[in-house]
Design an enzyme around this catalytic site. Structure first.
Site, PDB file in Angstrom:
ATOM      1  NE  ARG A  37       7.029   7.828 -21.490  1.00  0.00           N
ATOM      2  CZ  ARG A  37       5.977   8.612 -21.345  1.00  0.00           C
ATOM      3  NH1 ARG A  37       4.819   8.290 -21.912  1.00  0.00           N
ATOM      4  NH2 ARG A  37       6.044   9.701 -20.626  1.00  0.00           N
ATOM      5  CB  SER A 102      -2.089   6.101 -24.228  1.00  0.00           C
ATOM      6  OG  SER A 102      -1.018   5.944 -23.329  1.00  0.00           O
ATOM      7  CE  LYS A 132       4.312  11.407 -24.533  1.00  0.00           C
ATOM      8  NZ  LYS A 132       3.402  10.317 -24.967  1.00  0.00           N
TER       9      LYS A 132
END
Length: 200
Positions: A37, A102, A132
């Site tokens: 990612r 997700s 996050k």
């Protein structure tokens, strides 16, 4: 699919050579799966290098968000978030490759994802996350409620070696970890420590 153990996710801001070394250490420590990612900066060359490392260790290599990249680099699968494209369409193009989704704090989203062909679903952020910080928090009872879906359930967001046992007790099958793994002074050792949590 079967998935139980440490699901490593690559850190965002590590340069290419360093990331390769870090992933090699994580693989040495026994991770069960690796997700590549890099938001907005994923690179097919880098992805192919990491996929090759994973292949040599027999560990599935998953690409985040980018179906075209997953297909181009020979990844074992794809992980999609809320705004990353149609799940059923991705399932068709991936064939029998792994598809993860997700689902944040939503059991309904998890049901829909499985119906559309997801092999596993992820809930989170299960704790406050340095990656996050504004992410919605997912209650731990989701793992019990989602057990009937019959797919592996992944916990993500703020997972550490210290709070991981809570998630396993709540019913998570695997733990998705970024910072607590890749920021560790001994990445292989930290991965092995996570692995011990899954042994009877």
């Amino acid at each position: 699919m079967r998935l139980r153990g440490l699901y490593a996710i690559t850190p965002e801001h590590t340069e290419r050579a360093m990331l390769g070394r870090q992933v090699a250490q994580a693989l040495e420590g026994g991770i069960e799966m690796l997700q590549y990612r890099r938001k907005g900066a994923q690179d097919v060359g880098e992805a192919r290098e990491l996929a090759a490392l994973c292949r040599r260790s027999g560990v599935p290599f998953i690409v985040n968000d980018d179906l075209a990249l997953a297909l181009a680099c020979g990844a074992d699968g794809l992980h999609l978030g809320r705004e990353d494209g149609d799940i059923a369409a991705a399932r068709m193009k991936l064939g029998d490759k792994v598809l993860g989704v997700s689902c944040y704090d939503s059991l309904a989203a998890a049901r829909a994802a499985v119906a559309a062909g997801a092999h596993y679903v992820a809930f989170g952020s299960v704790f406050a996350s340095p990656t996050k910080p504004s992410a919605v928090r997912a209650p731990h009872n989701l793992f019990i409620e989602a057990r009937a879906l019959g797919v592996p359930l992944i916990a993500i967001g703020g997972v550490t070696l210290e709070n991981a046992p809570q998630l396993l007790s709540a019913g998570a099958d695997a733990l998705a970890v970024i910072s607590d793994l890749f920021d560790a002074p001994d990445i292989a050792g930290r991965a092995r420590a996570y692995g011990k949590l899954f042994r009877p």
